[in-house]
Motif scaffolding. Structure first.
Motif, PDB file in Angstrom:
ATOM      1  N   MET A  21       0.847  -1.203   0.000  1.00 64.84           N
ATOM      2  CA  MET A  21       0.000   0.000   0.000  1.00 64.84           C
ATOM      3  C   MET A  21       0.877   1.245   0.000  1.00 64.84           C
ATOM      4  N   ARG A  22       0.475   2.248  -0.769  1.00 68.32           N
ATOM      5  CA  ARG A  22       1.177   3.526  -0.762  1.00 68.32           C
ATOM      6  C   ARG A  22       0.836   4.269   0.519  1.00 68.32           C
ATOM      7  N   VAL A  23       1.862   4.768   1.218  1.00 65.76           N
ATOM      8  CA  VAL A  23       1.667   5.408   2.512  1.00 65.76           C
ATOM      9  C   VAL A  23       2.529   6.663   2.638  1.00 65.76           C
ATOM     10  N   GLU A  24       2.138   7.514   3.590  1.00 69.64           N
ATOM     11  CA  GLU A  24       2.931   8.668   4.010  1.00 69.64           C
ATOM     12  C   GLU A  24       3.003   8.617   5.518  1.00 69.64           C
ATOM     13  N   TRP A  25       4.112   9.102   6.080  1.00 68.66           N
ATOM     14  CA  TRP A  25       4.248   9.124   7.534  1.00 68.66           C
ATOM     15  C   TRP A  25       5.007  10.360   7.953  1.00 68.66           C
ATOM     16  N   GLU A  84      11.424  19.598   6.046  1.00 66.28           N
ATOM     17  CA  GLU A  84      11.248  20.156   7.389  1.00 66.28           C
ATOM     18  C   GLU A  84      11.402  19.109   8.488  1.00 66.28           C
ATOM     19  N   ASP A  85      10.998  17.857   8.224  1.00 66.02           N
ATOM     20  CA  ASP A  85      11.022  16.800   9.229  1.00 66.02           C
ATOM     21  C   ASP A  85      11.730  15.575   8.646  1.00 66.02           C
ATOM     22  N   PRO A  86      12.957  15.284   9.102  1.00 62.28           N
ATOM     23  CA  PRO A  86      13.694  14.153   8.528  1.00 62.28           C
ATOM     24  C   PRO A  86      13.059  12.787   8.816  1.00 62.28           C
ATOM     25  N   THR A  87      12.133  12.705   9.784  1.00 61.79           N
ATOM     26  CA  THR A  87      11.475  11.432  10.070  1.00 61.79           C
ATOM     27  C   THR A  87      10.259  11.203   9.178  1.00 61.79           C
ATOM     28  N   ALA A  88       9.851  12.197   8.401  1.00 60.25           N
ATOM     29  CA  ALA A  88       8.701  12.070   7.506  1.00 60.25           C
ATOM     30  C   ALA A  88       9.124  11.343   6.237  1.00 60.25           C
ATOM     31  N   GLY A  89       8.147  10.767   5.564  1.00 61.64           N
ATOM     32  CA  GLY A  89       8.479  10.084   4.330  1.00 61.64           C
ATOM     33  C   GLY A  89       7.270   9.666   3.530  1.00 61.64           C
ATOM     34  N   VAL A  90       7.561   9.226   2.333  1.00 57.78           N
ATOM     35  CA  VAL A  90       6.574   8.705   1.405  1.00 57.78           C
ATOM     36  C   VAL A  90       7.083   7.346   0.969  1.00 57.78           C
ATOM     37  N   GLY A  91       6.193   6.374   0.922  1.00 59.55           N
ATOM     38  CA  GLY A  91       6.664   5.062   0.528  1.00 59.55           C
ATOM     39  C   GLY A  91       5.568   4.045   0.387  1.00 59.55           C
ATOM     40  N   VAL A  92       5.949   2.810   0.663  1.00 53.37           N
ATOM     41  CA  VAL A  92       5.077   1.655   0.474  1.00 53.37           C
ATOM     42  C   VAL A  92       5.195   0.766   1.704  1.00 53.37           C
ATOM     43  N   LEU A  93       4.065   0.298   2.198  1.00 50.62           N
ATOM     44  CA  LEU A  93       4.050  -0.703   3.264  1.00 50.62           C
ATOM     45  C   LEU A  93       3.752  -2.039   2.612  1.00 50.62           C
ATOM     46  N   LEU A 121       8.535  -1.486   5.578  1.00 49.68           N
ATOM     47  CA  LEU A 121       8.294  -0.110   5.141  1.00 49.68           C
ATOM     48  C   LEU A 121       9.375   0.262   4.133  1.00 49.68           C
ATOM     49  N   LEU A 122       8.950   0.592   2.925  1.00 42.95           N
ATOM     50  CA  LEU A 122       9.854   0.924   1.831  1.00 42.95           C
ATOM     51  C   LEU A 122       9.694   2.393   1.469  1.00 42.95           C
ATOM     52  N   SER A 123      10.774   3.017   1.033  1.00 46.96           N
ATOM     53  CA  SER A 123      10.688   4.414   0.613  1.00 46.96           C
ATOM     54  C   SER A 123      10.363   4.485  -0.875  1.00 46.96           C
ATOM     55  N   ALA A 124       9.820   5.626  -1.283  1.00 45.44           N
ATOM     56  CA  ALA A 124       9.485   5.877  -2.689  1.00 45.44           C
ATOM     57  C   ALA A 124       9.698   7.350  -2.978  1.00 45.44           C
ATOM     58  N   LEU A 145      -3.410   4.002   9.399  1.00 47.45           N
ATOM     59  CA  LEU A 145      -3.074   2.800  10.151  1.00 47.45           C
ATOM     60  C   LEU A 145      -1.875   3.086  11.038  1.00 47.45           C
ATOM     61  N   VAL A 146      -1.896   2.547  12.231  1.00 52.41           N
ATOM     62  CA  VAL A 146      -0.732   2.614  13.106  1.00 52.41           C
ATOM     63  C   VAL A 146      -0.097   1.230  13.074  1.00 52.41           C
ATOM     64  N   VAL A 147       1.165   1.185  12.661  1.00 49.16           N
ATOM     65  CA  VAL A 147       1.921  -0.057  12.596  1.00 49.16           C
ATOM     66  C   VAL A 147       3.210   0.165  13.368  1.00 49.16           C
ATOM     67  N   ASP A 148       3.354  -0.556  14.470  1.00 50.68           N
ATOM     68  CA  ASP A 148       4.494  -0.403  15.370  1.00 50.68           C
ATOM     69  C   ASP A 148       4.559   1.052  15.838  1.00 50.68           C
ATOM     70  N   ARG A 149       5.588   1.790  15.496  1.00 44.66           N
ATOM     71  CA  ARG A 149       5.702   3.181  15.952  1.00 44.66           C
ATOM     72  C   ARG A 149       5.367   4.193  14.850  1.00 44.66           C
ATOM     73  N   TYR A 150       4.898   3.719  13.720  1.00 34.78           N
ATOM     74  CA  TYR A 150       4.569   4.591  12.586  1.00 34.78           C
ATOM     75  C   TYR A 150       3.068   4.795  12.479  1.00 34.78           C
ATOM     76  N   GLU A 151       2.666   6.063  12.321  1.00 32.77           N
ATOM     77  CA  GLU A 151       1.285   6.376  11.954  1.00 32.77           C
ATOM     78  C   GLU A 151       1.301   6.652  10.461  1.00 32.77           C
ATOM     79  N   LEU A 152       0.668   5.778   9.708  1.00 32.10           N
ATOM     80  CA  LEU A 152       0.727   5.817   8.257  1.00 32.10           C
ATOM     81  C   LEU A 152      -0.603   6.274   7.678  1.00 32.10           C
ATOM     82  N   VAL A 153      -0.551   7.251   6.798  1.00 32.85           N
ATOM     83  CA  VAL A 153      -1.724   7.669   6.039  1.00 32.85           C
ATOM     84  C   VAL A 153      -1.680   6.858   4.750  1.00 32.85           C
ATOM     85  N   VAL A 154      -2.708   6.056   4.532  1.00 33.65           N
ATOM     86  CA  VAL A 154      -2.749   5.104   3.421  1.00 33.65           C
ATOM     87  C   VAL A 154      -3.526   5.712   2.260  1.00 33.65           C
ATOM     88  N   ASP A 155      -3.077   5.444   1.053  1.00 36.21           N
ATOM     89  CA  ASP A 155      -3.805   5.857  -0.147  1.00 36.21           C
ATOM     90  C   ASP A 155      -5.195   5.226  -0.106  1.00 36.21           C
TER      91      ASP A 155
END
Length: 178
Positions: free
Chosen positions: A26-30, A72-81, A91-94, A130-140
């Motif tokens: 799934m495509r996600v942002e965190w 602005e936030d180095p812990t933010a990202g876009v990717g794939v779960l 968790l993969l980056s994209a 979705l919250v997975v482990d310590r990541y709150e992911l916004v899913v497409d």
């Protein structure tokens, strides 16, 4: 023709190789503000409008916001779960402007990590999260609907999602059916 979720799953499988059996990706942002950005960029307004005119505009706006958030936030990202057959969550980056193209592994999350939906955010703002482990992911949204179908069919083990499946599936339709 393959659906967007099938393309993302195929790309994740190709990137991870034969070592993993990817059931779904799934495509996600965190990161801080990912849910707020999704709320502000038309998640509720365009929840059921999929026109060729709207999608490229929303994709450009989301990519620009994601790039700014990552600066602005180095812990933010876009990717794939990626969800595997043996219940691994990877968790993969994209690239922000090509969210279906995997570029690297961010983190391998614990095997069998719970997939916890944010029902309040979904019901109030139509933002699948979705919250997975310590990541709150916004899913497409398209991937989230495919995820709900996979949970219902039993291909993905997610007890918390299964318990609230009817509520999650009904979100969005209530706004437009009355």
């Amino acid at each position: 023709m393959a659906t967007p979720t099938q393309v993302v799953t195929r790309n994740a499988q190709k990137y991870l190789g034969d070592e993993y059996d990817v059931v779904m990706a799934m495509r996600v942002e965190w990161g801080a503000g990912a849910a707020e950005q999704a709320r502000n960029h038309g998640a509720a307004l365009f929840a059921h409008v999929w026109t060729p005119l709207v999608l490229p505009i929303l994709a450009a706006v989301r990519a620009r916001a994601a790039k700014r958030r990552m600066r602005e936030d180095p812990t933010a990202g876009v990717g794939v779960l990626a969800l595997t057959a043996d219940e691994q969550r990877i968790l993969l980056s994209a690239m922000p402007w090509r969210r279906k193209t995997v570029t690297g592994v961010v983190e391998t999350l614990p095997r069998g990590a719970a997939l916890l939906p944010d029902l309040h955010l979904m019901e109030t703002d139509v933002v699948p999260s979705l919250v997975v482990d310590r990541y709150e992911l916004v899913v497409d949204r398209v991937d989230f609907k495919a995820f709900l179908k996979a949970v219902k069919a039993g291909r993905i083990e997610a007890p918390k999602v299964s318990a609230d499946l009817d509520r999650l599936a009904a979100v969005g339709w209530d706004r437009y059916s009355s």
